[in-house]
Design a protein around this motif. Structure first.
Motif, PDB file in Angstrom:
ATOM      1  N   MET A 157       0.843  -1.202   0.000  1.00 59.90           N
ATOM      2  CA  MET A 157       0.000   0.000   0.000  1.00 59.90           C
ATOM      3  C   MET A 157       0.871   1.243   0.000  1.00 59.90           C
ATOM      4  N   THR A 207       0.518   6.250   3.830  1.00 59.60           N
ATOM      5  CA  THR A 207      -0.804   6.651   4.312  1.00 59.60           C
ATOM      6  C   THR A 207      -0.872   8.148   4.605  1.00 59.60           C
ATOM      7  N   GLU A 228      -8.220   7.170   6.674  1.00 56.38           N
ATOM      8  CA  GLU A 228      -7.820   6.009   5.863  1.00 56.38           C
ATOM      9  C   GLU A 228      -8.784   4.849   6.092  1.00 56.38           C
ATOM     10  N   LEU A 229      -9.160   4.635   7.342  1.00 57.78           N
ATOM     11  CA  LEU A 229     -10.066   3.530   7.659  1.00 57.78           C
ATOM     12  C   LEU A 229     -11.478   3.795   7.120  1.00 57.78           C
ATOM     13  N   ALA A 280     -11.268   3.084   3.471  1.00 57.24           N
ATOM     14  CA  ALA A 280     -11.151   1.637   3.259  1.00 57.24           C
ATOM     15  C   ALA A 280     -12.428   0.890   3.655  1.00 57.24           C
ATOM     16  N   ARG A 324     -13.632   0.510   6.674  1.00 56.57           N
ATOM     17  CA  ARG A 324     -13.483  -0.211   7.949  1.00 56.57           C
ATOM     18  C   ARG A 324     -14.117   0.521   9.116  1.00 56.57           C
ATOM     19  N   THR A 364      -6.568  -4.731   5.994  1.00 53.77           N
ATOM     20  CA  THR A 364      -6.312  -3.949   4.793  1.00 53.77           C
ATOM     21  C   THR A 364      -4.985  -4.340   4.150  1.00 53.77           C
ATOM     22  N   ASP A 369      -2.191  -3.226   5.476  1.00 50.87           N
ATOM     23  CA  ASP A 369      -1.262  -2.208   5.954  1.00 50.87           C
ATOM     24  C   ASP A 369      -1.138  -2.351   7.467  1.00 50.87           C
ATOM     25  N   ASP A 391      -4.140  -1.755  10.177  1.00 48.63           N
ATOM     26  CA  ASP A 391      -4.688  -2.952  10.809  1.00 48.63           C
ATOM     27  C   ASP A 391      -4.435  -2.957  12.310  1.00 48.63           C
ATOM     28  N   THR A 449      -7.082  -0.707  13.725  1.00 54.71           N
ATOM     29  CA  THR A 449      -8.389  -1.367  13.702  1.00 54.71           C
ATOM     30  C   THR A 449      -8.539  -2.275  14.922  1.00 54.71           C
TER      31      THR A 449
END
Length: 223
Positions: free
Chosen positions: A1, A4, A38-39, A42, A44, A60, A62, A66, A69
């Protein structure tokens, strides 16, 4: 990826030669907000109003994203949602370290450990690859200074920088008044799908709320 948004903000805050972070506290709010955005992008996490909800725990790929998350899932403690301001307050300082570690893994910066006065440990992160930051600054300049139309990620990045008042880090040599006005215009523009635009708007409000509260607490403690 690709690098970010959080890492981009962190990179802008690092002094190229010394590797020390400038405006570290303000950058921390923007870095934490960058991870959340970003989440959101994505799929999430969702941010609506004052609340944050974890909608998908699928990795993801990354490590930075992650890891966050998993932390958000633990922090929610089985609840469907909690306040965005609570998460930003909890994550602000730690997000900086996580973003720096990720930049080191990518080989963009290197970690140097030193001791000040021969006793106190200090870590600095000078650049190992200046191409990444150069391309980032050129992308920002094209939109903010030259008036190019931003893509979703660049507009989101600009909105976060604007909310955290990091204008000088991104554009140290440009007129502050003009830069601030253009960044506000980009932040308020219809540059993304409504759910993403709403998430950015709500994160901006949360960032402003926590930074004002923190500044007030510091001022009160010092009086």
């Amino acid at each position: 990826m690709a690098i970010t948004l959080a890492e981009e903000i962190m990179l802008l805050s690092l002094d190229d030669e010394s590797g020390s972070a400038k405006q570290r506290s303000a950058a921390g709010w923007a870095v934490s907000g960058g991870i959340l955005l970003e989440l959101v992008l994505a799929g999430r996490v969702s941010v609506a109003g004052k609340c944050l909800e974890l909608t998908d725990t699928t990795p993801t790929g990354d490590e930075l994203l992650d890891g966050r998350t998993a932390l958000i899932e633990t922090w929610l403690r089985g609840r469907k949602q909690r306040r965005v301001t609570e998460w930003l307050t909890k994550d602000q300082a730690k997000a900086v370290g996580a973003a720096l570690e990720s930049l080191c893994r990518r080989g963009v910066v290197v970690e140097e450990k030193r001791k000040t006065l021969g006793m106190f440990p200090m870590r600095r992160y000078p650049e190992a690859d200046g191409v990444v930051e150069a391309e980032l600054r050129e992308r920002l300049r094209a939109v903010v200074v030259d008036g190019a139309e931003p893509d979703t990620r660049t507009a989101g990045l600009i909105a976060l920088i604007h909310s955290a008042k990091l204008h000088r880090l991104a554009f140290p040599d440009s007129p502050r008044k003009e830069v601030t006005a253009r960044m506000a215009q980009v932040a308020d523009g219809q540059w993304a799908a409504e759910n993403v635009h709403a998430a950015i708007r709500d994160m901006q409000a949360a960032m402003i709320a926590v930074t004002v509260a923190t500044s007030t607490a510091v001022a009160t403690a010092g009086s």
